[in-house]
Enzyme design. Structure first.
Site, PDB file in Angstrom:
ATOM      1  N   GLU B  92       0.832  -1.190   0.000  1.00 20.20           N
ATOM      2  CA  GLU B  92       0.000   0.000   0.000  1.00 20.20           C
ATOM      3  C   GLU B  92       0.875   1.252   0.000  1.00 20.20           C
ATOM      4  OE1 GLU B  92      -3.988  -1.560   2.238  1.00 20.20           O
ATOM      5  OE2 GLU B  92      -2.428  -0.720   3.513  1.00 20.20           O
ATOM      6  N   CYS B 105       3.458   8.392   0.976  1.00 17.88           N
ATOM      7  CA  CYS B 105       4.100   7.487   1.932  1.00 17.88           C
ATOM      8  C   CYS B 105       4.276   6.145   1.223  1.00 17.88           C
ATOM      9  CB  CYS B 105       3.192   7.376   3.155  1.00 17.88           C
ATOM     10  SG  CYS B 105       3.779   6.233   4.386  1.00 17.88           S
ATOM     11  N   CYS B 112       6.601  -7.005   7.166  1.00 16.86           N
ATOM     12  CA  CYS B 112       7.781  -6.535   7.894  1.00 16.86           C
ATOM     13  C   CYS B 112       8.182  -7.588   8.926  1.00 16.86           C
ATOM     14  CB  CYS B 112       7.458  -5.222   8.610  1.00 16.86           C
ATOM     15  SG  CYS B 112       8.893  -4.521   9.434  1.00 16.86           S
ATOM     16  N   CYS B 116       7.039  -4.647  15.647  1.00 16.26           N
ATOM     17  CA  CYS B 116       6.726  -3.603  16.640  1.00 16.26           C
ATOM     18  C   CYS B 116       5.300  -3.830  17.151  1.00 16.26           C
ATOM     19  CB  CYS B 116       6.862  -2.221  16.015  1.00 16.26           C
ATOM     20  SG  CYS B 116       8.519  -1.919  15.366  1.00 16.26           S
ATOM     21  N   CYS B 119       2.087  -1.925  15.556  1.00 14.12           N
ATOM     22  CA  CYS B 119       2.010  -1.741  14.108  1.00 14.12           C
ATOM     23  C   CYS B 119       1.286  -2.879  13.407  1.00 14.12           C
ATOM     24  CB  CYS B 119       3.431  -1.603  13.554  1.00 14.12           C
ATOM     25  SG  CYS B 119       3.504  -1.558  11.774  1.00 14.12           S
ATOM     26  N   CYS B 330      -0.872   6.382   9.990  1.00 14.89           N
ATOM     27  CA  CYS B 330       0.389   5.809  10.447  1.00 14.89           C
ATOM     28  C   CYS B 330       0.189   4.523  11.239  1.00 14.89           C
ATOM     29  CB  CYS B 330       1.086   6.855  11.314  1.00 14.89           C
ATOM     30  SG  CYS B 330       2.695   6.333  11.815  1.00 14.89           S
TER      31      CYS B 330
END
Ligand SMILES: Cc1cc2nc3c(=O)[nH]c(=O)nc-3n(C[C@H](O)[C@H](O)[C@H](O)COP(=O)(O)OP(=O)(O)OC[C@H]3O[C@@H](n4cnc5c(N)ncnc54)[C@H](O)[C@@H]3O)c2cc1C
Ligand code: SF4
Lengths: 226, 346
Positions: B92, B105, B112, B116, B119, B330
């Protein structure tokens, strides 16, 4: 642009060693040792490479902190760069190793150690450093030969050592993934610390399970082999 | 097997292509111009190359530009674009228009590895690295490309876990033979993989944003597993050892979690930690993800935290939440639902 750097870089300086021992622990899984030239805390890592200029890879130290050697436990990553070369190395070969660093360390507290595959390495180091009292160790692996160091750990940690084998059956093994084992638990000590080490998938899945079982996230510390 | 893509190659790589196909040396520059300045979508359009050259190129290469496959528009004007990456994989990119600027962005990985706690991409796990071509494709295939003023590498993935492709993408964006963008319009964000950060600082002039989220190691290692190998003092001693000059910006991202990292002790420790460093802190509202134990600080708290940091002399901004309704804000980017779950066994 003034690109001067100083302190930070030197932390990862690699120093040549001779491989003092190499053992095959299972298919595609090896333990490589070099003489120990510095102190370390169980749970720390070293950066490793085979020649100058190569991007080093990180490996958890798997040996005890009072022994004469620093050992790393690794498996061969298909299409990987360093691990197949490490697997081909021999005793006496030159290897570049950094000073130990990192803070995945566990004090004398009650804790549960959870690992998948070679993620057992930091816990093996803690075990061999005598830090196993008050600990439970849950180790997940696919096959019966995945439980590295079990001959050392099982007689000492006894029922606090749980081996979860997802693809084979074996005496004393829980048959299933370690996530299934955790999901089945009706009681989890919410006040103790949980140390997780292994693949990103395992860490994220286990952390979600622990949090769903009301373990405060502040009690979960993870090291991811990225 | 799929043909390799021309799009995403640096000038040096295009020179190798030219040499392999026995083309004159200047053909590499011509190709770069068609790819990155004229933004053509097919080899056929490269009209100053001979017909034979274009045929040779088309026999050996595909163009490699890919249009988005889905678009969502937020009530605030933010748009989220879905781009395919190989089979059954998607990334995305979030386009965020503002009064005087328009920011994209971009993602650097499918998923990933960094895990974290706060996230959504981290929850997805890792599927693959993006090639430089797939990274810059998010920019070149953007319908609003001409309006773009800024690019931030803050989408899916940790850019420094895919450093070589990220560096190549930056070279394409900032070189005179490429898109010719100023590196001052590009920010790369990292959680602080120190050796890769060092290489980035050496090889690129783009801005750096470090995800800090707390000044305390013990707290940070519970939010961000990376902290067990690269703790805060290592990250800071690395950035302190560089001269960022007047133009290059260093910022710290700080997601605000209620009663966790929004206290006076945090203000004081941030001030101590960042003392003397020319930098800014971006405070970010936490956008809750499913089953998270974390809560967001409220607006009042964020304002008072900002004021307290400014009293300490730290330039601080609060980033406006954008695209929350379409999960473009975010920490919310994820293509987990679209990934054919490969059961990881352990
Ligand atoms: C803190 C930490 C501790 C670690 N401890 C250990 C340990 O104790 N034991 C251990 O075995 N490992 C450990 N690791 C992992 C280790 O550092 C290496 O990543 C691992 O050995 C693989 O290295 P490699 O060079 O063989 O593979 P790499 O070349 O780094 O590749 C890794 C994998 O990614 C794939 N890959 C490579 N390039 C791409 C690409 N462009 N796109 C998609 N996929 C790609 C490869 O096929 C391979 O499967 C640790 C990692 C970290 C961060
Ligand atoms: S915050 Fe960044 S590094 Fe951390 S899991 Fe999400 S995408 Fe990865």
């Amino acid at each position: 642009m003034a690109n001067s750097y100083s302190t930070a870089k030197s932390d990862l300086q690699l120093v040549p060693f001779e491989i003092s021992r190499k053992h095959q622990l299972a298919e595609d899984v090896y333990l490589i040792s070099v003489p120990r030239k510095s102190d370390f805390e169980a749970g720390q890592v070293v950066a490793v490479s085979l020649s100058d200029g190569q991007t080093p890879r990180l490996y958890s130290i798997a040996s005890g902190n009072a022994g004469p050697e620093i050992s790393i436990l690794f498996n061969i990553k298909k299409d990987g760069f360093l691990s197949p070369q490490l697997a081909n190395s021999k005793e006496g070969d030159r290897i570049l190793v950094s000073a130990p660093f990192g803070n995945f360390t566990c004090r004398d507290e009650k804790a549960c150690w959870i690992a998948s595959g070679t993620g057992i390495a930091p816990f093996a180091s803690m075990f061999f450093s005598g830090q196993w009292k008050g600990k439970t160790l849950i180790h997940g692996g696919r096959t019966v030969d995945s439980f590295y160091f079990q001959d050392d750990i099982a007689p000492v940690m006894k029922e606090s050592y749980i081996r979860c084998c997802s693809q084979e059956n074996g005496l004393g093994l829980y048959q299933g993934r370690l996530t299934s084992y955790l999901k089945e638990q009706t009681y989890l000590d919410l006040s103790q610390k949980y140390y997780l080490c292994g693949s990103p998938e395992m860490v994220v899945d286990v952390r979600d399970i622990l949090i769903s079982k009301k373990v405060p996230f502040e009690n979960i510390i993870s090291e991811i082999y990225f | 097997m799929e043909k390799p893509s021309l799009f995403g190659k640096t000038l040096d790589e295009l020179k190798q292509v030219a040499s392999k196909l026995d083309l004159p040396k200047y053909a590499a520059k011509q190709m770069a111009e068609w790819l990155y300045k004229k933004n053509v979508v097919s080899i056929e359009e490269m009209s100053n190359l001979s017909k034979k050259t274009r045929e040779d190129l088309a026999t050996n290469f595909q163009m490699g530009k890919v249009a988005h496959s889905k678009e969502q528009v937020s009530v605030d004007g933010t748009k989220k674009y879905l781009f395919p990456s190989g089979q059954n994989k998607f990334i995305e990119a979030a386009y965020i228009p503002d009064e005087d600027r328009a920011t994209l962005c971009v993602s650097s990985q499918v998923g990933c590895k960094m895990g974290c706690l706060f996230c959504m991409t981290g929850k997805q796990g890792f599927q693959s690295n993006l090639s430089a071509g797939e990274i810059v494709n998010q920019i070149f295939s953007l319908p609003e490309k001409e309006k773009l003023t800024n690019i931030v590498y803050m989408g899916m993935g940790e850019p420094f876990d895919n450093l070589q492709e990220v560096l190549k993408s930056l070279e394409i964006l900032t070189s005179e033979w490429g898109a010719g963008m100023s590196p001052r319009r590009i920010t790369v964000s990292t959680i602080g993989i120190v050796p890769a950060m060092e290489e980035f600082l050496e090889k690129s002039e783009c801005h750096l944003a470090v995800s800090l989220h707390t000044p305390f190691d013990e707290e940070r290692r519970k939010l961000m597993p990376i902290n067990t190998v690269y703790p805060i003092n290592k990250v800071l001693s690395e950035v302190r050892s560089w001269d960022f000059g007047k133009q290059r910006r260093l910022s710290f991202e700080y997601i605000m979690f209620k009663d966790l990292n929004d206290t006076t002790a945090h203000v004081n420790e941030l001030a101590r930690l960042l003392n003397g460093l020319r930098c800014r802190i971006n405070l970010i509202r936490f956008h809750p993800i499913p089953d998270t134990p974390l809560l967001s600080s409220d607006s009042e708290k964020m304002e008072s935290f900002k004021a307290a940091l400014e009293v300490k002399g730290i330039t601080t901004t609060i980033r406006r939440s954008r695209g929350e309704d379409i999960y473009a804000a975010c920490g919310l980017l994820s293509t987990k639902e679209l990934v054919k779950k490969e059961e990881s066994d352990y």
